[in-house]
Write a protein that holds these residues in place. Structure first.
Motif, short mmCIF file in Angstrom:
data_model
loop_
_atom_site.label_atom_id
_atom_site.label_comp_id
_atom_site.label_asym_id
_atom_site.label_seq_id
_atom_site.Cartn_x
_atom_site.Cartn_y
_atom_site.Cartn_z
N TRP A 96 -6.88 -7.99 4.31
CA TRP A 96 -7.67 -7.21 3.37
C TRP A 96 -8.42 -6.13 4.13
N VAL A 97 -8.74 -5.07 3.42
CA VAL A 97 -9.46 -3.94 4.01
C VAL A 97 -10.89 -3.95 3.48
N ASP A 98 -11.84 -3.91 4.40
CA ASP A 98 -13.25 -3.88 4.02
C ASP A 98 -13.61 -2.46 3.57
N ARG A 137 -16.29 -0.47 5.43
CA ARG A 137 -16.00 0.05 6.77
C ARG A 137 -14.96 1.16 6.76
N CYS A 138 -14.00 1.07 5.87
CA CYS A 138 -12.88 2.02 5.89
C CYS A 138 -13.37 3.45 5.72
N GLN A 139 -12.93 4.33 6.62
CA GLN A 139 -13.31 5.75 6.56
C GLN A 139 -12.11 6.63 6.22
N GLY A 140 -11.02 6.01 5.83
CA GLY A 140 -9.87 6.79 5.37
C GLY A 140 -9.17 7.59 6.45
N HIS A 141 -9.10 7.05 7.65
CA HIS A 141 -8.42 7.78 8.73
C HIS A 141 -6.91 7.81 8.56
N THR A 142 -6.39 6.97 7.71
CA THR A 142 -4.95 6.89 7.36
C THR A 142 -4.07 6.26 8.45
N LEU A 143 -4.67 5.90 9.56
CA LEU A 143 -3.84 5.33 10.63
C LEU A 143 -3.05 4.12 10.15
N CYS A 144 -3.70 3.25 9.40
CA CYS A 144 -3.04 2.02 8.99
C CYS A 144 -1.81 2.32 8.14
N ALA A 145 -1.92 3.30 7.26
CA ALA A 145 -0.80 3.63 6.38
C ALA A 145 0.33 4.31 7.15
N GLN A 157 -2.00 1.14 1.16
CA GLN A 157 -1.94 2.32 0.30
C GLN A 157 -3.29 3.01 0.37
N LEU A 158 -3.26 4.32 0.23
CA LEU A 158 -4.48 5.11 0.32
C LEU A 158 -4.87 5.58 -1.07
N SER A 159 -6.15 5.51 -1.36
CA SER A 159 -6.64 5.93 -2.66
C SER A 159 -6.50 7.44 -2.84
N SER A 171 -9.51 6.06 0.79
CA SER A 171 -9.71 4.76 1.45
C SER A 171 -8.46 3.91 1.31
N SER A 172 -8.33 2.98 2.23
CA SER A 172 -7.13 2.15 2.30
C SER A 172 -7.34 0.82 1.61
N SER A 173 -6.25 0.29 1.09
CA SER A 173 -6.27 -1.09 0.62
C SER A 173 -4.90 -1.70 0.89
N SER A 178 -5.43 -0.95 15.56
CA SER A 178 -5.57 0.50 15.71
C SER A 178 -6.67 1.08 14.83
N CYS A 179 -7.13 0.32 13.87
CA CYS A 179 -8.15 0.86 12.95
C CYS A 179 -9.44 1.14 13.72
N PRO A 180 -9.90 2.39 13.71
CA PRO A 180 -11.09 2.74 14.49
C PRO A 180 -12.37 2.10 13.94
N GLU A 181 -12.33 1.65 12.70
CA GLU A 181 -13.53 1.09 12.08
C GLU A 181 -13.50 -0.43 12.02
N GLN A 182 -12.49 -1.05 12.58
CA GLN A 182 -12.31 -2.50 12.46
C GLN A 182 -12.45 -2.95 10.99
N ALA A 183 -11.83 -2.19 10.12
CA ALA A 183 -11.95 -2.47 8.69
C ALA A 183 -10.88 -3.43 8.18
N ILE A 184 -9.85 -3.66 8.98
CA ILE A 184 -8.73 -4.48 8.52
C ILE A 184 -8.91 -5.90 9.02
N HIS A 185 -8.96 -6.82 8.08
CA HIS A 185 -9.18 -8.22 8.43
C HIS A 185 -7.93 -9.03 8.15
S1 SF4 Z 1 -7.12 2.80 9.76
FE1 SF4 Z 1 -8.96 1.68 9.13
S2 SF4 Z 1 -10.44 3.25 8.58
FE2 SF4 Z 1 -8.42 4.20 8.64
S3 SF4 Z 1 -7.66 4.14 6.51
FE3 SF4 Z 1 -6.91 2.32 7.59
S4 SF4 Z 1 -8.44 0.72 7.17
FE4 SF4 Z 1 -9.37 2.69 6.71
#
Ligand code: SF4
Length: 66
Positions: free
Chosen positions: A4-6, A9-17, A25-27, A32-34, A54-61
């Protein structure tokens, strides 16, 4: 394995996608990612782990429960 994505924390950097396009998926509204699916299919688990690392915000759990 679950993911799950917090949203706090998520700043929408898109790296995860970019790393795991089948799993995140990005909103259209705020970028933001989910997770597309909370339960990660076996063939996507490596990509999801890479994305979490790789998530710079440690948003992915990730949890390893099935
Ligand atoms: S890499 Fe992290 S901060 Fe960037 S969109 Fe994905 S979850 Fe959000």
């Amino acid at each position: 394995m679950k993911v799950w994505v917090d949203p706090e924390r998520c700043q929408g950097h898109t790296l995860c996608a970019m790393i795991a396009p089948d799993s995140f998926q990005l909103s259209d509204i705020d970028g933001s990612s989910s997770a597309i699916s909370e339960v990660v299919p076996a063939d996507q688990q490596d990509q999801v782990r890479d994305a979490a690392h790789s998530c710079p915000e440690q948003a992915i759990h990730i949890t390893d429960e099935t």
